[in-house]
Design a protein around this motif. Sequence first.
Motif, short mmCIF file in Angstrom:
data_model
loop_
_atom_site.label_atom_id
_atom_site.label_comp_id
_atom_site.label_asym_id
_atom_site.label_seq_id
_atom_site.Cartn_x
_atom_site.Cartn_y
_atom_site.Cartn_z
N CYS A 388 0.84 -1.20 0.00
CA CYS A 388 0.00 0.00 0.00
C CYS A 388 0.88 1.25 0.00
CB CYS A 388 -0.89 0.06 1.24
SG CYS A 388 -2.06 -1.29 1.40
N VAL A 389 0.42 2.27 -0.71
CA VAL A 389 1.06 3.58 -0.68
C VAL A 389 0.02 4.60 -0.26
CG1 VAL A 389 2.31 5.35 -1.97
CG2 VAL A 389 2.66 2.93 -2.52
N LEU A 390 0.26 5.28 0.85
CA LEU A 390 -0.59 6.37 1.31
C LEU A 390 0.02 7.68 0.87
CD1 LEU A 390 -1.47 3.94 3.06
CD2 LEU A 390 -1.72 5.50 4.99
N THR A 391 -0.76 8.59 0.27
CA THR A 391 -0.22 9.82 -0.29
C THR A 391 -0.85 11.06 0.34
OG1 THR A 391 -1.82 9.73 -2.09
CG2 THR A 391 0.32 8.70 -2.48
N PRO A 392 -0.71 11.27 1.63
CA PRO A 392 -1.38 12.41 2.27
C PRO A 392 -0.66 13.73 2.05
CG PRO A 392 -0.09 11.20 3.88
CD PRO A 392 0.00 10.42 2.60
N VAL A 434 3.74 2.14 2.88
CA VAL A 434 4.57 3.25 2.43
C VAL A 434 3.79 4.54 2.62
CG1 VAL A 434 5.68 4.30 0.42
CG2 VAL A 434 5.80 1.82 0.76
N VAL A 435 4.45 5.55 3.19
CA VAL A 435 3.82 6.86 3.38
C VAL A 435 4.57 7.88 2.53
CG1 VAL A 435 3.35 8.73 5.00
CG2 VAL A 435 2.94 6.35 5.67
N LEU A 436 3.83 8.51 1.63
CA LEU A 436 4.38 9.58 0.79
C LEU A 436 3.74 10.88 1.27
CD1 LEU A 436 4.88 9.44 -3.05
CD2 LEU A 436 3.88 11.46 -1.98
#
Length: 533
Positions: A388-392, A434-436
């Motif tokens: 998973c990629v989170l794009t906050p 993953v946090v972007l």
Amino acid sequence: MLGGTEILTTAQMRAIESAAIDSGKVTGLELMERAGAAVVDAILAKWPEYAERPEKFPWRATVLCGPGNNGGDGFVIARLLAGLGWETTVEFYGDADRLPADARLNYDRWCKIGKVYPLDLDVQQRFKADVLVDALFGIGLSRPVDAFCDYFDDIYAAVNNVFGGKSATTIDRLVAVDVPSFLCADSGRVLSREVMPWLEYDMTVTFHRPKIGHVIGDGPELCGALVVADIGLFQSRSDHVGDFTRAVSVRASDFAKHAFSHKFDHGHALIIAGGIGHGGAARLSARAALRVGAGLVTLCPPKSALIEHSGPPDALMRRAVDDAATLAEMLTDKRISALCIGPGCGVDRAGALLPAVLESGRHCVLDADALTALAGKPDLLPGLHKNCVLTPHAGEFARLFPDLAERLAELPERGPAYSKLDAARQASARCGAVVLLKGPDTVIAGPDGRAEIHSAYDVPWLATAGSGDVLAGLITGLLARNPPEYAVSYSTAFQFAANATALHAAAARRFGPGLIADDLPDQIPGVFRDLAV
């Protein structure tokens, strides 16, 4: 750009210097001499006019020297500039008897050719210099500089020539040694509790590698042009003294397609769209996923909104998804390799579909409304995984991780200050994805502690509606081409999220001012040509 470059913390830089000195191959005094020479070389390279000696009046420099080795660099700079015929003034903050040995030796060398003036904080200073060199604290700053605010106010006034019209008080150029003296090198945050004018330096010269504070927070704006000078240190060993950070880089091989392939070799991406009147964001994501090379892209709105997506691009497929059961049935097709949910989706719809997305185990990008839905459904957090990629952006990050955002908003009391890099790393470790964390200083962090930073302060026109939707689509398209079951060590959600960030900014640079989000996907082929893909 700093693509691929290792970015160091203060502790890592000191460990590298210590290892070099302990090896016996170089002394601290030699490193100090090289650092001072590198600053002088950088000044002459950036402003070639200073390499020519004026006929009537010499160039003038004021060098501010502090109580540590950064001050020692300053004494070297002063001596070298004086040797070139500059009229050089040195102001010193500290006690000469308490200087480190190498700095003291260079203090004494300077005293043989010039005077040292005290940096008196109780007297309003007046400056007249072509170049002012700030060698007060460098990367060693660990406490607020409130006591210096009035002094830096005077420097600000001299730089901007606002001393009540007293034109004799001016500074033409402002240069920092390592980092501006009020900036935390580990966080890019200003260590001051008082309001003071922003001193934007013309140039900052650092050594061996960039530091964290140069590329995130207030650092890029305050440091001006960043010069990274080679002073002959060994290959970095920073991974032995803390988490490893790099500047985002991309290679042509990350995007190339092999000659004997078909569309399903490059993945099938699903973009979950929202209801009538909200489809634009998802279409931006879908176009970006197509442009970046996904073999197929299917846009999935509710059935009632299908008609809204009937226009180009014709390469885009459409299929209605009204509920989680329909989505779960679609995902029995193993050729679907990545999903994007959130752009224009609607919070309620995103919340209803998220369980099916997460349970699939596929690469997935959670953006916009999906992040808001996730923040309101903490029971879904355990379903996040490394694919998973989170794009906050900052606001979405605060909803997801309020305690980390609150800590990031606190005024720092000491250095190293809590940074955006720290917050992203902790968030990624906490959620297992993953946090972007977006912004002009985007931080990409993985659950294993890896992190990369991409500074895009040079493309402020990226701050436009829909830009984030395009980024989400770029990430999804790259992930679709590299499904989890085929992933190798370098083909991870983390790495392709970083690659997409670099492509996103490169597309904006290529287009230039006046950019709207619709322009970004169509710039990707040109970016690929630039990379020789």
